[in-house]
Design a protein around this motif. Structure first.
Motif, PDB file in Angstrom:
ATOM      1  N   GLU A 182     -21.543 -30.478  10.043  1.00  0.00           N
ATOM      2  CA  GLU A 182     -23.000 -30.594  10.149  1.00  0.00           C
ATOM      3  C   GLU A 182     -23.697 -29.531   9.305  1.00  0.00           C
ATOM      4  O   GLU A 182     -23.077 -28.562   8.864  1.00  0.00           O
ATOM      5  CB  GLU A 182     -23.439 -30.447  11.607  1.00  0.00           C
ATOM      6  N   LEU A 183     -24.988 -29.753   9.077  1.00  0.00           N
ATOM      7  CA  LEU A 183     -25.828 -28.798   8.362  1.00  0.00           C
ATOM      8  C   LEU A 183     -26.600 -27.978   9.381  1.00  0.00           C
ATOM      9  O   LEU A 183     -27.287 -28.539  10.241  1.00  0.00           O
ATOM     10  CB  LEU A 183     -26.784 -29.536   7.423  1.00  0.00           C
ATOM     11  N   LEU A 184     -26.474 -26.661   9.292  1.00  0.00           N
ATOM     12  CA  LEU A 184     -27.181 -25.754  10.191  1.00  0.00           C
ATOM     13  C   LEU A 184     -28.038 -24.795   9.369  1.00  0.00           C
ATOM     14  O   LEU A 184     -27.776 -24.579   8.185  1.00  0.00           O
ATOM     15  CB  LEU A 184     -26.202 -24.957  11.057  1.00  0.00           C
ATOM     16  N   TYR A 185     -29.043 -24.208  10.015  1.00  0.00           N
ATOM     17  CA  TYR A 185     -29.906 -23.261   9.307  1.00  0.00           C
ATOM     18  C   TYR A 185     -30.553 -22.306  10.298  1.00  0.00           C
ATOM     19  O   TYR A 185     -30.699 -22.607  11.487  1.00  0.00           O
ATOM     20  CB  TYR A 185     -30.990 -23.999   8.507  1.00  0.00           C
ATOM     21  N   GLU A 186     -30.908 -21.126   9.779  1.00  0.00           N
ATOM     22  CA  GLU A 186     -31.668 -20.146  10.554  1.00  0.00           C
ATOM     23  C   GLU A 186     -33.073 -20.086   9.961  1.00  0.00           C
ATOM     24  O   GLU A 186     -33.250 -20.048   8.742  1.00  0.00           O
ATOM     25  CB  GLU A 186     -31.015 -18.773  10.479  1.00  0.00           C
ATOM     26  N   ASP A 201     -30.140 -37.731   8.359  1.00  0.00           N
ATOM     27  CA  ASP A 201     -31.324 -37.020   8.850  1.00  0.00           C
ATOM     28  C   ASP A 201     -31.849 -36.108   7.751  1.00  0.00           C
ATOM     29  O   ASP A 201     -31.105 -35.703   6.855  1.00  0.00           O
ATOM     30  CB  ASP A 201     -30.955 -36.193  10.097  1.00  0.00           C
ATOM     31  N   GLU A 202     -33.130 -35.783   7.816  1.00  0.00           N
ATOM     32  CA  GLU A 202     -33.731 -34.816   6.902  1.00  0.00           C
ATOM     33  C   GLU A 202     -34.924 -34.165   7.578  1.00  0.00           C
ATOM     34  O   GLU A 202     -35.562 -34.744   8.448  1.00  0.00           O
ATOM     35  CB  GLU A 202     -34.145 -35.476   5.590  1.00  0.00           C
ATOM     36  N   GLU A 203     -35.182 -32.912   7.186  1.00  0.00           N
ATOM     37  CA  GLU A 203     -36.276 -32.142   7.779  1.00  0.00           C
ATOM     38  C   GLU A 203     -36.860 -31.200   6.740  1.00  0.00           C
ATOM     39  O   GLU A 203     -36.184 -30.816   5.779  1.00  0.00           O
ATOM     40  CB  GLU A 203     -35.775 -31.309   8.974  1.00  0.00           C
ATOM     41  N   ALA A 204     -38.122 -30.828   6.973  1.00  0.00           N
ATOM     42  CA  ALA A 204     -38.756 -29.749   6.212  1.00  0.00           C
ATOM     43  C   ALA A 204     -38.844 -28.545   7.145  1.00  0.00           C
ATOM     44  O   ALA A 204     -39.388 -28.653   8.244  1.00  0.00           O
ATOM     45  CB  ALA A 204     -40.135 -30.170   5.733  1.00  0.00           C
ATOM     46  N   VAL A 205     -38.301 -27.404   6.715  1.00  0.00           N
ATOM     47  CA  VAL A 205     -38.173 -26.231   7.576  1.00  0.00           C
ATOM     48  C   VAL A 205     -38.846 -25.042   6.900  1.00  0.00           C
ATOM     49  O   VAL A 205     -38.751 -24.871   5.676  1.00  0.00           O
ATOM     50  CB  VAL A 205     -36.686 -25.905   7.852  1.00  0.00           C
ATOM     51  N   ASN A 206     -39.499 -24.216   7.705  1.00  0.00           N
ATOM     52  CA  ASN A 206     -40.209 -23.044   7.181  1.00  0.00           C
ATOM     53  C   ASN A 206     -39.431 -21.757   7.437  1.00  0.00           C
ATOM     54  O   ASN A 206     -38.705 -21.641   8.422  1.00  0.00           O
ATOM     55  CB  ASN A 206     -41.594 -22.928   7.830  1.00  0.00           C
ATOM     56  N   PHE A 218     -24.539 -33.063   1.952  1.00  0.00           N
ATOM     57  CA  PHE A 218     -25.664 -32.203   2.327  1.00  0.00           C
ATOM     58  C   PHE A 218     -26.492 -31.893   1.080  1.00  0.00           C
ATOM     59  O   PHE A 218     -25.943 -31.684  -0.012  1.00  0.00           O
ATOM     60  CB  PHE A 218     -25.162 -30.893   2.934  1.00  0.00           C
ATOM     61  N   VAL A 219     -27.794 -31.846   1.269  1.00  0.00           N
ATOM     62  CA  VAL A 219     -28.713 -31.544   0.170  1.00  0.00           C
ATOM     63  C   VAL A 219     -29.786 -30.590   0.676  1.00  0.00           C
ATOM     64  O   VAL A 219     -30.337 -30.776   1.762  1.00  0.00           O
ATOM     65  CB  VAL A 219     -29.383 -32.825  -0.376  1.00  0.00           C
ATOM     66  N   SER A 220     -30.079 -29.560  -0.117  1.00  0.00           N
ATOM     67  CA  SER A 220     -31.181 -28.633   0.181  1.00  0.00           C
ATOM     68  C   SER A 220     -32.030 -28.459  -1.072  1.00  0.00           C
ATOM     69  O   SER A 220     -31.495 -28.226  -2.154  1.00  0.00           O
ATOM     70  CB  SER A 220     -30.654 -27.265   0.634  1.00  0.00           C
ATOM     71  N   LYS A 221     -33.331 -28.598  -0.896  1.00  0.00           N
ATOM     72  CA  LYS A 221     -34.289 -28.359  -1.983  1.00  0.00           C
ATOM     73  C   LYS A 221     -35.146 -27.165  -1.603  1.00  0.00           C
ATOM     74  O   LYS A 221     -35.858 -27.208  -0.604  1.00  0.00           O
ATOM     75  CB  LYS A 221     -35.155 -29.591  -2.220  1.00  0.00           C
ATOM     76  N   ILE A 222     -35.059 -26.099  -2.413  1.00  0.00           N
ATOM     77  CA  ILE A 222     -35.666 -24.811  -2.065  1.00  0.00           C
ATOM     78  C   ILE A 222     -36.656 -24.398  -3.161  1.00  0.00           C
ATOM     79  O   ILE A 222     -36.232 -24.072  -4.274  1.00  0.00           O
ATOM     80  CB  ILE A 222     -34.588 -23.717  -1.908  1.00  0.00           C
ATOM     81  N   PRO A 223     -37.938 -24.402  -2.881  1.00  0.00           N
ATOM     82  CA  PRO A 223     -38.898 -23.901  -3.873  1.00  0.00           C
ATOM     83  C   PRO A 223     -38.764 -22.382  -4.048  1.00  0.00           C
ATOM     84  O   PRO A 223     -38.707 -21.643  -3.065  1.00  0.00           O
ATOM     85  CB  PRO A 223     -40.262 -24.259  -3.269  1.00  0.00           C
ATOM     86  N   LEU A 224     -38.700 -21.919  -5.296  1.00  0.00           N
ATOM     87  CA  LEU A 224     -38.632 -20.498  -5.612  1.00  0.00           C
ATOM     88  C   LEU A 224     -39.993 -20.017  -6.128  1.00  0.00           C
ATOM     89  O   LEU A 224     -40.785 -20.805  -6.649  1.00  0.00           O
ATOM     90  CB  LEU A 224     -37.555 -20.230  -6.661  1.00  0.00           C
ATOM     91  N   GLU A 225     -40.222 -18.723  -5.981  1.00  0.00           N
ATOM     92  CA  GLU A 225     -41.496 -18.152  -6.398  1.00  0.00           C
ATOM     93  C   GLU A 225     -41.267 -17.025  -7.402  1.00  0.00           C
ATOM     94  O   GLU A 225     -40.299 -16.261  -7.296  1.00  0.00           O
ATOM     95  CB  GLU A 225     -42.261 -17.598  -5.186  1.00  0.00           C
ATOM     96  N   ASN A 265     -36.446 -28.213   2.198  1.00  0.00           N
ATOM     97  CA  ASN A 265     -36.169 -29.584   2.626  1.00  0.00           C
ATOM     98  C   ASN A 265     -34.658 -29.771   2.685  1.00  0.00           C
ATOM     99  O   ASN A 265     -33.981 -29.618   1.660  1.00  0.00           O
ATOM    100  CB  ASN A 265     -36.786 -30.593   1.658  1.00  0.00           C
ATOM    101  N   VAL A 266     -34.144 -30.052   3.875  1.00  0.00           N
ATOM    102  CA  VAL A 266     -32.702 -30.223   4.062  1.00  0.00           C
ATOM    103  C   VAL A 266     -32.419 -31.660   4.478  1.00  0.00           C
ATOM    104  O   VAL A 266     -33.232 -32.298   5.168  1.00  0.00           O
ATOM    105  CB  VAL A 266     -32.149 -29.233   5.117  1.00  0.00           C
ATOM    106  N   ALA A 267     -31.269 -32.168   4.055  1.00  0.00           N
ATOM    107  CA  ALA A 267     -30.899 -33.545   4.378  1.00  0.00           C
ATOM    108  C   ALA A 267     -29.388 -33.643   4.547  1.00  0.00           C
ATOM    109  O   ALA A 267     -28.627 -32.910   3.920  1.00  0.00           O
ATOM    110  CB  ALA A 267     -31.367 -34.501   3.288  1.00  0.00           C
TER     111      ALA A 267
END
Length: 631
Positions: free
Chosen positions: A242-246, A260-265, A311-318, A291-293
């Protein structure tokens, strides 16, 4: 005119000439080695000609855009500038291929095109086929930064040539992959790989690119990973993949088993967990939005046997001050509690020990206990010893439960008489039933409460064994791997929900459950009073006596054999404890005499019983009032 005819001499001459020619052709034909060399030479000539034509066509295409007299050989530089812009410097000064480094734990390959890891092998582990464990191999993972440039290009780092360098600093190997504009202007991926550590430092930083990277356009880091199968049962492994995150300052969560997919802050780490092995990206500065999927790739465990999930993660960088600067970490290693917990970054939450009290029991009781026992004896024996210790600690609970059932069995004739006497007044029957149970010191709740006490332990162990990394590839008796199912027979066909094999430990556990339920069901049926209009509890219990072992057999046939071993030993011990209590500890005559003595003594109700009595009396009064109105 005289007719010309072929004489015999002419015919013989022609035959001899033909034979000589055939012999000469046969003698002069090339050998197989010569034919192979000729064919190879032809292929090389064709390929060389093709490359020459492509190069000429490329130069002619480029030259068409420039004035006559331009140096066509130097136009390759112009082509790279057109394609890569400022980053053409890397293509000219870099090289294709891979950069290979190793630590004592990891064997790593970096693709110079893209600068990311192209292969990760865990040197200390093998899979169920004894093949090496690869977390990354054959393009099952992708790491890319997508960004815009000030000259209106959209570039992807996975397509761009990085220039590698490797340095050694004590027990640390530093791999620097730079995408260069010049010697002093570049985008760098830096990897610090330490011996004895599955976690490496990872830095993304740019230098002198504030006028190259367009800060007004989105900069996205995309991380994709497709998990390889490593275990004998892909369905069982996939259940714990599974995909987990903090996120949000210490909260941990995960995506479900389905797509499944979610947008997480405010994300501080993302883990792609493959049951016993994990790929984790950690950051010192939280990613504001991710955004994780997750996509399940096992629809049929007979057909889909290579991959578990994608698993896919899209992470905006600044940009900070016009530059990229992120200090991160990569973890590639075992999903082992003590290893992950040692980093003190909340990574132990990746191991599913259970929530609330169940997790506490595992964390502070079973894990230390099992770790201690596993250090003294083989892990199969450690399971047996731990099961014995757990059952001894819970034996008083079984005693209380069996004692309550014995009291209810003794009171059953009197309870049945009360129900018969007040069969037309159920409220009155319930009042007298409660009064009798209170005086006798027997209550159905006193039998339920001990069972409820055992539930947290039962569920905690159900979570513990599938998460115990120490059981992986540890053998016991006929089981080759306590973290996977044991096999004593292979079936020539597949049974839905069961599988194509026979596991012995689940079979033994099912038999033990049957005899345990036969002992307890008989006691429960005798103790349970039959109420009018209610289902026959005796029949229901008998159905459960047969249904539960069958369910156990099907459900655990593909589960870890260590868990089935625990249930088998646990139920054997429970059967022994019940037989000892029934035959040597409890005396029904003494219990009956004690109940009669209790009935003579005035029994003070507790607050709960008093409240229940009051509610029943009020309900009886309301019922009588309603009956009077109807009259």
């Amino acid at each position: 005119m005289e007719e010309k005819k072929l004489d015999i001499n002419s015919i013989i001459g022609f035959v001899l000439i033909a034979a000589i020619m055939v012999y000469m052709f046969w003698q002069n034909q090339p050998t197989p080695e010569e034919l192979e060399a000729q064919e190879k030479a032809k292929q090389e000539q064709v390929e060389a000609q093709k490359k020459t034509e492509e190069a000429q066509n490329s130069k002619l295409t480029i030259a068409a855009d420039y004035p006559v007299g331009s140096n066509v050989d130097s136009l390759q530089q112009i082509a790279l500038n057109n394609k890569l812009g400022a980053f053409a410097y890397s293509a000219i000064n870099g090289s294709e291929g891979e950069t290979v480094v190793e630590s004592d734990l990891l064997a790593l390959k970096f693709n110079n095109k893209g600068g990311a890891l192209s292969e990760v092998r865990l040197k200390a582990f093998v899979d169920f086929r004894d093949d090496p464990i690869y977390l990354i191999k054959d393009n099952n993972a992708a790491f890319n930064i997508n960004f815009g440039t000030t000259d209106n290009r959209i570039l992807n780092t996975r397509d761009l040539p990085f220039i590698p360098s490797v340095t050694k600093n004590g027990n640390t190997t530093v791999v620097s992959m730079k995408l260069k504009v010049s010697d002093n202007q570049y985008l760098e991926y830096r990897y610090d790989i330490k011996d004895g550590d599955y976690m490496m430092d990872f830095t993304i930083r740019s230098q002198g690119l504030s006028n190259v990277i367009n800060g007004s356009q989105a900069i996205d880091l995309n991380w994709e990973h497709t998990g390889y199968r490593h275990a004998k049962s892909i369905s069982y492994e996939n259940r714990y993949t599974e995909l987990l995150y903090e996120h949000e300052d210490g909260k941990d969560s995960y995506l479900g088993q389905r797509d499944d997919e979610e947008a997480v802050n405010d994300v501080t780490w993302i883990a792609y967990k493959q049951h016993f092995f994990s790929s984790i990206l950690l950051t010192d500065s939280a990613f504001k939005t991710v955004n994780v999927a997750s996509k399940n790739l096992v629809e049929d465990d007979v057909v889909d046997t290579v991959y578990t999930k994608k698993f896919v993660s899209k992470i905006p960088l600044e940009l900070k001050g016009g530059e990229l600067n992120y200090n991160m970490n990569w973890y590639y290693g075992p999903s082992e509690f003590k290893t992950l917990n040692a980093y003190n970054r909340n990574l132990d939450e990746i191991v599913p020990l259970g929530w609330g009290i169940f997790g506490w029991i595992n964390r502070y009781v079973f894990m230390p206990l099992f770790g201690f026992l596993g250090g003294l004896m083989p892990y199969g024996i450690a399971i047996v010893v731990m099961t014995i210790l757990v059952k001894i600690c819970l034996s008083f609970v079984q005693y209380k439960q069996f004692l309550s059932q014995a009291k209810m069995k003794i009171l059953k004739p009197e309870l049945d008489a009360i129900r018969e006497k007040h069969k037309d007044n159920k409220m009155k029957a319930q009042q007298e039933t409660m009064a009798l149970q209170t005086k006798a010191g027997a209550s159905p709740l006193s039998g339920c409460l001990p069972a409820l006490i055992q539930l947290p332990v039962f569920y905690a162990l159900f979570q513990f064994f599938p998460s115990a990394f120490d059981l992986r590839q540890e053998s016991f008796l006929w089981a080759e791997d306590l973290s996977s199912y044991d096999t004593v027979a292979n079936l020539p066909f597949n049974i839905p929900f069961y599988g194509d094999h026979v596991s012995l430990f689940p079979l033994l556990a099912s038999i033990a459950i049957f005899f345990y339920m036969r002992l307890t069901t008989g006691q429960n049926v005798q103790a349970a009073p039959q109420q009018e209009g209610m289902p026959d509890m005796g029949k229901m219990m008998k159905y459960m006596m047969y249904f539960s072992p069958i369910m156990m057999l099907f459900f655990f046939n593909n589960y870890a054999s260590g868990l089935s071993l625990y249930y088998f030993i646990s139920n054997l011990i429970s059967i022994g404890i019940i037989l000892v209590i029934k035959n040597y500890i409890l005396d029904e005559d003494k219990i009956h005499a004690q109940i009669q003595e209790n009935k003579k003594k005035p029994k003070k109700q507790n607050k709960f019983q008093a409240r229940m009595q009051e509610m029943m009396e009020q309900a009886e009064k309301q019922k009588q009032a309603q009956q009077k109105r109807k009259r």
